[in-house]
Design a protein around this motif. Structure first.
Motif, short mmCIF file in Angstrom:
data_model
loop_
_atom_site.label_atom_id
_atom_site.label_comp_id
_atom_site.label_asym_id
_atom_site.label_seq_id
_atom_site.Cartn_x
_atom_site.Cartn_y
_atom_site.Cartn_z
N ARG A 39 52.02 -3.49 -17.17
CA ARG A 39 51.31 -2.20 -17.09
C ARG A 39 52.05 -1.28 -16.14
NH1 ARG A 39 45.13 -0.60 -15.17
NH2 ARG A 39 45.69 1.50 -14.49
N VAL A 40 52.18 -0.01 -16.54
CA VAL A 40 52.78 1.00 -15.67
C VAL A 40 51.67 1.65 -14.85
CG1 VAL A 40 54.12 3.12 -15.54
CG2 VAL A 40 54.65 1.42 -17.31
N TRP A 41 51.78 1.54 -13.53
CA TRP A 41 50.80 2.12 -12.61
C TRP A 41 51.38 3.41 -12.04
CZ3 TRP A 41 46.08 -0.26 -11.23
CH2 TRP A 41 45.92 -1.58 -11.66
N SER A 42 50.63 4.50 -12.12
CA SER A 42 51.05 5.74 -11.45
C SER A 42 50.78 5.59 -9.96
CB SER A 42 50.28 6.94 -12.00
OG SER A 42 48.92 6.88 -11.61
N ARG A 43 51.39 6.46 -9.17
CA ARG A 43 51.14 6.43 -7.72
C ARG A 43 49.66 6.64 -7.43
NH1 ARG A 43 56.08 8.40 -8.58
NH2 ARG A 43 57.81 7.72 -7.22
N GLU A 44 49.03 7.56 -8.17
CA GLU A 44 47.61 7.86 -7.96
C GLU A 44 46.74 6.64 -8.27
OE1 GLU A 44 49.74 9.81 -9.60
OE2 GLU A 44 49.93 11.28 -7.97
N GLN A 45 47.06 5.92 -9.33
CA GLN A 45 46.30 4.72 -9.69
C GLN A 45 46.46 3.64 -8.63
OE1 GLN A 45 48.05 4.16 -13.55
NE2 GLN A 45 46.25 4.96 -14.62
N LEU A 46 47.66 3.50 -8.10
CA LEU A 46 47.89 2.51 -7.04
C LEU A 46 47.17 2.91 -5.76
CD1 LEU A 46 51.65 1.68 -7.65
CD2 LEU A 46 49.71 0.14 -8.00
N LEU A 47 47.16 4.20 -5.45
CA LEU A 47 46.42 4.66 -4.27
C LEU A 47 44.95 4.31 -4.40
CD1 LEU A 47 47.98 8.19 -3.61
CD2 LEU A 47 48.04 6.22 -2.07
N ASP A 48 44.39 4.53 -5.59
CA ASP A 48 42.97 4.23 -5.82
C ASP A 48 42.70 2.75 -5.72
OD1 ASP A 48 40.28 4.55 -6.57
OD2 ASP A 48 40.79 4.21 -8.67
N ARG A 49 43.55 1.93 -6.36
CA ARG A 49 43.33 0.48 -6.39
C ARG A 49 43.57 -0.17 -5.03
NH1 ARG A 49 43.22 -3.93 -9.89
NH2 ARG A 49 41.88 -2.56 -11.10
N VAL A 50 44.60 0.24 -4.32
CA VAL A 50 45.02 -0.46 -3.11
C VAL A 50 44.42 0.13 -1.84
CG1 VAL A 50 47.03 -1.10 -1.70
CG2 VAL A 50 47.15 -1.27 -4.19
N TRP A 51 44.36 1.46 -1.76
CA TRP A 51 43.86 2.10 -0.55
C TRP A 51 42.41 2.53 -0.67
CZ3 TRP A 51 48.98 2.23 -1.79
CH2 TRP A 51 49.90 1.97 -0.77
N GLY A 52 41.94 2.81 -1.89
CA GLY A 52 40.57 3.25 -2.10
C GLY A 52 40.48 4.77 -2.14
N ARG A 53 39.47 5.27 -2.84
CA ARG A 53 39.33 6.72 -3.04
C ARG A 53 38.89 7.45 -1.78
NH1 ARG A 53 39.16 9.26 -7.92
NH2 ARG A 53 39.68 7.94 -9.68
N ASP A 54 38.25 6.76 -0.84
CA ASP A 54 37.70 7.44 0.32
C ASP A 54 38.72 7.62 1.45
OD1 ASP A 54 35.27 7.50 -0.99
OD2 ASP A 54 34.64 5.57 -0.15
N ILE A 55 39.94 7.16 1.23
CA ILE A 55 40.96 7.23 2.27
C ILE A 55 42.08 8.15 1.78
CG2 ILE A 55 42.63 5.91 3.64
CD1 ILE A 55 40.82 3.47 3.22
N TYR A 56 42.44 9.15 2.62
CA TYR A 56 43.52 10.04 2.22
C TYR A 56 44.86 9.43 2.63
CZ TYR A 56 46.83 13.77 1.77
OH TYR A 56 47.95 14.48 1.43
N VAL A 57 45.70 9.20 1.66
CA VAL A 57 47.05 8.69 1.90
C VAL A 57 48.00 9.49 1.02
CG1 VAL A 57 48.58 6.68 1.82
CG2 VAL A 57 46.17 6.36 2.36
#
Length: 229
Positions: free
Chosen positions: A175-193
């Motif tokens: 599966r190809v993960w975009s940076r945004e998808q990885l940010l959501d999966r790994v860091w979570g939506r409530d954290i700005y990175v």
């Protein structure tokens, strides 16, 4: 909680039922999002990308069966397991629910413990690491319970972020993960990175994976993101 913990979306218009389900799912360690009608549910699916959806058939506005049909015809959401809740106990209704794409069908009134077991069962398919399973890709072995990763039987040194990244990749090889998808999966939506942070940690993960030799298993897909294999 972070996206380490699977997210369950509960779509139920009865507040008391919604509260009971939310409480018990939280107690099991899940992130829980809720919606009280069909239109809110469709918005929530886009916003939170749930791992499992518990969906009531009878909803105000768009019905549960219609939501199920729409989600299962979209390429971006068809892989999300849907557990349909319904007071309809007739076999014809159960068949209709399953043929519309529901992955499981639970008749009301139901046992909360049984429903939790069904949620776990669906998660084993889509988030095996979250269910405590060991993941394997070629010569890489990831033990989600002990947080140990080996390659060619040699222990790798991974930081917590790199471990979560590798888990996401190994749960869905290719599966190809975009940076945004990885940010959501790994860091979570409530954290700005910043999205560039993803590139930094991908670089660290690559270094760790090749620590004892072997080819880099991660692939950069220009303009799209990253993939394993």
């Amino acid at each position: 909680m972070t996206k380490d913990h699977p997210t369950v979306l509960v779509v139920e218009d009865e507040p008391a039922q919604r509260e009971v389900l939310s409480y018990n799912l939280h107690a099991e360690g899940y992130n829980v999002e809720t919606a009280g009608d069909g239109d809110d549910a469709l918005l929530m699916v886009e916003e939170v990308a749930p791992d499992v959806i518990v969906l009531d058939w009878m909803l105000p506005g768009t019905s549960g069966i219609e939501i199920c049909r729409r989600l299962k015809t979209r390429s971006s959401t068809k892989g999300i397991p849907i557990i349909m809740l319904s007071a309809r106990s007739e076999e014809v209704d159960r068949v209709r629910g399953l043929e519309t794409g529901a992955d499981d069908y639970v008749v009301k009134p139901y046992s909360v413990m049984e429903l939790l077991a069904r949620v776990r069962n669906q998660l084993r398919r889509v988030r095996p690491a979250a269910a405590g399973q060991t993941l394997e890709y070629q010569d890489i072995l990831l033990d989600s319970e002990t947080h140990r990763v080996t390659r060619q039987d040699k222990l790798l040194k991974l930081g917590p972020t790199e471990f979560r990244l590798l888990t996401a990749f190994m749960e869905k090889p290719g599966r190809v993960w975009s940076r945004e998808q990885l940010l959501d999966r790994v860091w979570g939506r409530d954290i700005y990175v910043d999205s560039r942070t993803v590139d930094v940690h991908i670089g660290r993960l690559r270094k760790a994976l090749c620590e004892h030799g072997g080819e880099d298993p991660l692939r950069t897909v220009r303009g799209a993101g990253y993939a394993l294999g």
